[in-house]
Write an enzyme that holds these catalytic residues in place. Structure first.
Site, PDB file in Angstrom:
ATOM      1  N   SER A  11      -6.167  -3.703  -3.830  1.00  0.00           N
ATOM      2  CA  SER A  11      -7.071  -3.419  -4.876  1.00  0.00           C
ATOM      3  C   SER A  11      -8.337  -4.297  -5.030  1.00  0.00           C
ATOM      4  O   SER A  11      -9.354  -3.915  -5.560  1.00  0.00           O
ATOM      5  CB  SER A  11      -6.312  -3.302  -6.232  1.00  0.00           C
ATOM      6  OG  SER A  11      -5.226  -2.585  -5.794  1.00  0.00           O
ATOM      7  N   LYS A  22       2.752  -6.597   2.472  1.00  0.00           N
ATOM      8  CA  LYS A  22       1.229  -7.483   2.234  1.00  0.00           C
ATOM      9  C   LYS A  22       1.647  -8.657   1.553  1.00  0.00           C
ATOM     10  O   LYS A  22       1.049  -9.707   1.717  1.00  0.00           O
ATOM     11  CB  LYS A  22       0.196  -6.523   1.872  1.00  0.00           C
ATOM     12  CG  LYS A  22      -0.468  -6.983   1.043  1.00  0.00           C
ATOM     13  CD  LYS A  22      -1.828  -7.233   1.627  1.00  0.00           C
ATOM     14  CE  LYS A  22      -2.953  -7.578   0.843  1.00  0.00           C
ATOM     15  NZ  LYS A  22      -2.709  -7.850  -0.922  1.00  0.00           N
ATOM     16  N   GLY A  43      -2.222   1.567   0.893  1.00  0.00           N
ATOM     17  CA  GLY A  43      -1.127   0.674   0.760  1.00  0.00           C
ATOM     18  C   GLY A  43       0.126   1.034  -0.152  1.00  0.00           C
ATOM     19  O   GLY A  43       1.271   1.428   0.174  1.00  0.00           O
ATOM     20  N   HIS A  44      -0.478   1.636  -1.453  1.00  0.00           N
ATOM     21  CA  HIS A  44       0.584   1.744  -2.400  1.00  0.00           C
ATOM     22  C   HIS A  44       1.204   3.207  -2.159  1.00  0.00           C
ATOM     23  O   HIS A  44       2.185   3.490  -2.352  1.00  0.00           O
ATOM     24  CB  HIS A  44      -0.514   2.100  -3.838  1.00  0.00           C
ATOM     25  CG  HIS A  44      -0.856   0.653  -4.379  1.00  0.00           C
ATOM     26  ND1 HIS A  44      -2.280   0.684  -4.594  1.00  0.00           N
ATOM     27  CD2 HIS A  44      -0.232  -0.187  -4.840  1.00  0.00           C
ATOM     28  CE1 HIS A  44      -2.423  -0.713  -4.998  1.00  0.00           C
ATOM     29  NE2 HIS A  44      -1.354  -1.299  -5.106  1.00  0.00           N
ATOM     30  N   MET A  76       0.212  -2.330 -10.047  1.00  0.00           N
ATOM     31  CA  MET A  76      -0.817  -2.674 -11.107  1.00  0.00           C
ATOM     32  C   MET A  76      -1.992  -1.779 -10.984  1.00  0.00           C
ATOM     33  O   MET A  76      -3.251  -1.962 -11.382  1.00  0.00           O
ATOM     34  CB  MET A  76      -1.181  -4.137 -10.913  1.00  0.00           C
ATOM     35  CG  MET A  76      -0.259  -5.152 -10.940  1.00  0.00           C
ATOM     36  SD  MET A  76      -0.603  -6.820 -11.425  1.00  0.00           S
ATOM     37  CE  MET A  76      -1.832  -7.212  -9.947  1.00  0.00           C
ATOM     38  N   GLY A  77      -1.614  -0.455 -10.350  1.00  0.00           N
ATOM     39  CA  GLY A  77      -2.821   0.730 -10.452  1.00  0.00           C
ATOM     40  C   GLY A  77      -4.001   0.126  -9.321  1.00  0.00           C
ATOM     41  O   GLY A  77      -3.738  -0.692  -8.319  1.00  0.00           O
ATOM     42  N   LEU A  80      -4.889   2.428  -6.953  1.00  0.00           N
ATOM     43  CA  LEU A  80      -3.973   2.735  -6.064  1.00  0.00           C
ATOM     44  C   LEU A  80      -4.777   2.881  -4.762  1.00  0.00           C
ATOM     45  O   LEU A  80      -5.806   3.501  -4.898  1.00  0.00           O
ATOM     46  CB  LEU A  80      -3.206   4.287  -6.506  1.00  0.00           C
ATOM     47  CG  LEU A  80      -2.246   3.962  -7.527  1.00  0.00           C
ATOM     48  CD1 LEU A  80      -1.348   5.102  -7.770  1.00  0.00           C
ATOM     49  CD2 LEU A  80      -1.422   2.740  -7.462  1.00  0.00           C
ATOM     50  N   GLN A  94       6.036 -12.275  -2.356  1.00  0.00           N
ATOM     51  CA  GLN A  94       6.656 -11.755  -3.622  1.00  0.00           C
ATOM     52  C   GLN A  94       7.813 -10.943  -3.158  1.00  0.00           C
ATOM     53  O   GLN A  94       8.681 -10.672  -3.837  1.00  0.00           O
ATOM     54  CB  GLN A  94       5.466 -10.849  -4.090  1.00  0.00           C
ATOM     55  CG  GLN A  94       5.886  -9.602  -4.980  1.00  0.00           C
ATOM     56  CD  GLN A  94       4.553  -8.935  -5.662  1.00  0.00           C
ATOM     57  OE1 GLN A  94       3.763  -9.485  -6.533  1.00  0.00           O
ATOM     58  NE2 GLN A  94       4.570  -7.731  -5.242  1.00  0.00           N
TER      59      GLN A  94
HETATM   60  P1  PAJ Z   1       0.079  -4.427  -6.505  1.00  0.00           P
HETATM   61  O1  PAJ Z   1      -0.716  -5.445  -6.076  1.00  0.00           O
HETATM   62  O2  PAJ Z   1      -0.644  -3.201  -7.229  1.00  0.00           O
HETATM   63  O3  PAJ Z   1       0.815  -4.050  -5.531  1.00  0.00           O
HETATM   64  C1  PAJ Z   1       2.065  -2.966  -5.565  1.00  0.00           C
HETATM   65  C2  PAJ Z   1       2.849  -2.997  -4.456  1.00  0.00           C
HETATM   66  O4  PAJ Z   1       1.926  -2.584  -3.151  1.00  0.00           O
HETATM   67  C3  PAJ Z   1       3.352  -4.377  -3.952  1.00  0.00           C
HETATM   68  O5  PAJ Z   1       4.747  -4.193  -3.499  1.00  0.00           O
HETATM   69  C4  PAJ Z   1       2.518  -4.638  -2.922  1.00  0.00           C
HETATM   70  O6  PAJ Z   1       2.797  -5.505  -1.976  1.00  0.00           O
HETATM   71  C5  PAJ Z   1       2.140  -3.292  -2.139  1.00  0.00           C
HETATM   72  N1  PAJ Z   1       0.865  -3.221  -1.292  1.00  0.00           N
HETATM   73  C6  PAJ Z   1      -0.211  -3.580  -1.700  1.00  0.00           C
HETATM   74  N2  PAJ Z   1      -1.342  -3.822  -0.737  1.00  0.00           N
HETATM   75  C7  PAJ Z   1      -0.530  -3.133   0.357  1.00  0.00           C
HETATM   76  C8  PAJ Z   1      -1.044  -2.873   1.648  1.00  0.00           C
HETATM   77  N3  PAJ Z   1      -2.076  -3.135   2.120  1.00  0.00           N
HETATM   78  N4  PAJ Z   1       0.034  -2.308   2.602  1.00  0.00           N
HETATM   79  C9  PAJ Z   1       1.474  -2.044   1.959  1.00  0.00           C
HETATM   80  N5  PAJ Z   1       1.846  -2.589   0.714  1.00  0.00           N
HETATM   81  C10 PAJ Z   1       0.856  -3.031  -0.266  1.00  0.00           C
HETATM   82  O7  PAJ Z   1       2.333  -6.309  -6.287  1.00  0.00           O
HETATM   83  C11 PAJ Z   1       1.913  -6.242  -7.365  1.00  0.00           C
HETATM   84  O8  PAJ Z   1       0.993  -5.254  -7.740  1.00  0.00           O
HETATM   85  C12 PAJ Z   1       2.449  -6.506  -8.708  1.00  0.00           C
HETATM   86  O9  PAJ Z   1       2.895  -8.075  -8.354  1.00  0.00           O
HETATM   87  C13 PAJ Z   1       3.867  -5.919  -9.303  1.00  0.00           C
HETATM   88  C14 PAJ Z   1       4.816  -6.065  -8.173  1.00  0.00           C
HETATM   89  C15 PAJ Z   1       3.586  -4.633  -9.466  1.00  0.00           C
HETATM   90  C16 PAJ Z   1       4.272  -6.841 -10.371  1.00  0.00           C
HETATM   91  O10 PAJ Z   1       3.344  -6.535 -11.685  1.00  0.00           O
END
Ligand code: PAJ
Length: 284
Positions: free
Chosen positions: A186, A149, A36-37, A30-31, A33, A153
């Site tokens: 985020s 994280k 983690g992303h 969801m941007g 970034l 999901q």
């Molecule tokens: P979002 O919160 O942007 O996260 C996108 C991906 O990044 C997810 O798989 C999430 O588990 C991973 N992520 C986020 N923070 C993290 C971290 N600290 N360490 C490792 N991975 C991390 O999750 C979503 O978006 C939405 O629900 C989505 C799957 C895109 C559907 O809309």
């Protein structure tokens, strides 16, 4: 890096990569970034010649009183980060591409979605499954990356892919944390410095539970009470839940054994934070 706003454009780009014999790896986001992303993008790049990242703040996974309108939208910085991480195609669709006029079909997950965050975010995982199914249909990746994280999901997506017979391999990557242990999110950007210290108490409570489980403590009730008191020192925090569950089924075990997920969700003002740790104990 190519940026596609339409399904047509994205499909053409993916078809070209596939015609060139490339494996397609996909990272939905969801941007906003952060590291983690980008750890997911790194893993995708290691596995596949073509890396597709999507950025779409999905309205159907937010409840009416949640933070959809104030969710950070930082497209310029995100596309820079995506380029630096080695993304080939950035798919950033408009709302009407994902939800056509009169859209009404939803992907309804099963009991896994009723555990942990389920009761606190009604409809959330249905929104997630629906958008991820749409994105999988558009990109048709061979392999897709999700973060531990969001453990619930990731489990629900794995279940959906298996149940709907989707031809995509799901890889779950470790949680990336700040040096002090706070899981990157985020939503952390919205925390004032004093809130950030409070947010860290969630991680501290998870560590406390992990250490007690490893030390052989066998009363889950006592461990959860200790977790609560770690967090309870901060009156401004509201706890949604602190749970210790079977890591595969999300059911509460009778006694601690096997692979367990220690998970929690807290709210600081309007910011909701989740985190978890996995612990492997001897099987009963
Ligand atoms: P979002 O919160 O942007 O996260 C996108 C991906 O990044 C997810 O798989 C999430 O588990 C991973 N992520 C986020 N923070 C993290 C971290 N600290 N360490 C490792 N991975 C991390 O999750 C979503 O978006 C939405 O629900 C989505 C799957 C895109 C559907 O809309």
């Amino acid at each position: 890096m190519l940026v596609a706003r339409s399904i047509d454009h994205a499909r053409r780009a993916v078809a070209e990569a596939r015609a060139a014999g490339q494996q397609i790896a996909f990272v939905p986001t969801m941007g906003a970034l952060h590291a983690g992303h980008t750890s997911l993008i790194d893993a995708a790049r290691d596995s596949s010649a073509c890396v597709v990242v999507s950025i779409y703040v999905n309205p159907t996974q937010f409840g009416p009183n949640e933070d959809f309108t104030i969710y950070p939208r930082t497209f310029e910085a995100d596309s820079e980060a995506a380029i630096r991480a080695g993304t080939h195609l950035l798919f950033a669709p408009t709302d009407s591409e994902i939800y056509p006029v009169n859209d009404q079909t939803r992907v309804h997950p099963g009991p896994l979605a009723e555990k942990l965050c389920g009761p606190y975010r009604p409809g959330h995982f249905e929104g997630v499954c629906t958008v991820v199914a749409k994105l999988f249909n558009i990109i048709q990746p061979d392999i897709a990356y999700f973060g531990q994280k969001d453990a619930q999901q990731a489990l629900i997506i794995q279940r959906m892919v298996e149940d709907l017979r989707m031809p995509v391999r799901i890889i779950v990557c470790p949680t990336v944390r700040d040096p002090d242990g706070l899981a990157m999110s985020s939503r952390n950007a919205r925390l004032a410095p004093k809130d950030r210290a409070m947010a860290l108490s969630l991680y501290k409570s998870l560590c406390l539970a992990r250490d007690r489980l490893i030390a052989g403590e066998n009363s889950l009730g006592r461990i959860i009470a200790a977790m609560r008191s770690t967090i309870g020192e901060h009156a401004e925090i509201r706890v949604d839940y602190l749970s210790i569950v079977d890591a595969a089924t999300l059911e509460t075990p009778l006694t601690p054994a096997g692979r367990l997920l220690i998970a929690g969700a807290i709210r600081i003002g309007r910011t909701r934070l989740i985190d978890n740790l996995v612990v492997d104990l001897p099987t009963a």
